[in-house]
Scaffold this motif. Sequence first.
Motif, short mmCIF file in Angstrom:
data_model
loop_
_atom_site.label_atom_id
_atom_site.label_comp_id
_atom_site.label_asym_id
_atom_site.label_seq_id
_atom_site.Cartn_x
_atom_site.Cartn_y
_atom_site.Cartn_z
N VAL A 1 -9.96 100.45 -11.87
CA VAL A 1 -10.60 99.14 -11.94
C VAL A 1 -11.62 99.07 -10.82
O VAL A 1 -11.29 99.29 -9.65
CB VAL A 1 -9.57 98.00 -11.79
N GLY A 2 -12.86 98.80 -11.17
CA GLY A 2 -13.94 98.77 -10.19
C GLY A 2 -14.23 97.37 -9.69
O GLY A 2 -14.11 96.39 -10.43
N ILE A 3 -14.63 97.28 -8.43
CA ILE A 3 -15.04 96.02 -7.81
C ILE A 3 -16.49 96.19 -7.34
O ILE A 3 -16.81 97.16 -6.65
CB ILE A 3 -14.17 95.65 -6.60
N SER A 4 -17.36 95.25 -7.70
CA SER A 4 -18.76 95.35 -7.30
C SER A 4 -19.36 93.97 -7.16
O SER A 4 -18.74 92.96 -7.51
CB SER A 4 -19.56 96.16 -8.34
N ASN A 5 -20.59 93.93 -6.64
CA ASN A 5 -21.37 92.69 -6.53
C ASN A 5 -20.63 91.59 -5.78
O ASN A 5 -20.77 90.41 -6.10
CB ASN A 5 -21.77 92.20 -7.92
#
Length: 256
Positions: A192-196
Amino acid sequence: MIRGSSQGNIPKYAVRSDSDKVRICAANNADLYQAVFRAHGLPDQRTNAFWSSDATAPPYYSNMTTLDPDAIEEQQVEIGRLTDRLGRRPGLKDGFSRLDLGNKGFQLLFSASWIWAEPHRILAPAPQDWARIRDAAALDCWENSWKESGSPTDANVFTPALFSDPDIHIYGRSAGGGFDAGCIVNRSPEAVGISNIFSLTGTTQAFRDAVSLAGVAFSPDLPLVGYDSGAALDEMTKLGFKSVGLLRIWLTDNGS
């Protein structure tokens, strides 16, 4: 092409090397790129070596990201093809810091670290003052806050078409009829990616909140991943993330 492919046959709960983790981070980030481009109706292509698009990229997005540290020759061929199609050298993300482009008309924008947190490493309830963005008006308000936080552009980067993608969640922290913090969370088969992540308040609480949201948005059995540098990397490290590899962002020779 199939989103989230290219990880090989790594068992879901296997002990992974840092090189395996970087591949998973790069694939997750490419999934986000693919979702954003397709939400704009832009074409893309994906192989085990790279993801790319012949279209003019939305602001802050590249035309190519690499997915295999050893497929340098194939990636260089694609860079040449994109250059011919676009009429200029493409901006690109070298996910493994393997491409030597400084003497080929590219400028290095920045280097960053892929980051990784094991499942269950970060356990915290979702913050109550955050909400998932689900309609066009809220998304427009969210994006205006994101731009105000340090990503200025006249274009709309994120479109309502993203709402139809079950693997993309956009979150904002409510404040005064708008949002003063936000993040994007995207799910891939193995992470699961986290960005911005952004905040208008000048505090670091948004990092902790974003990580908490990512931890409960999808399966708790998936690791959390992303990339950061500088102060943001320091904050994510404090929250339990580990740097597992380096990436580099290259711009065209005219800085675009």
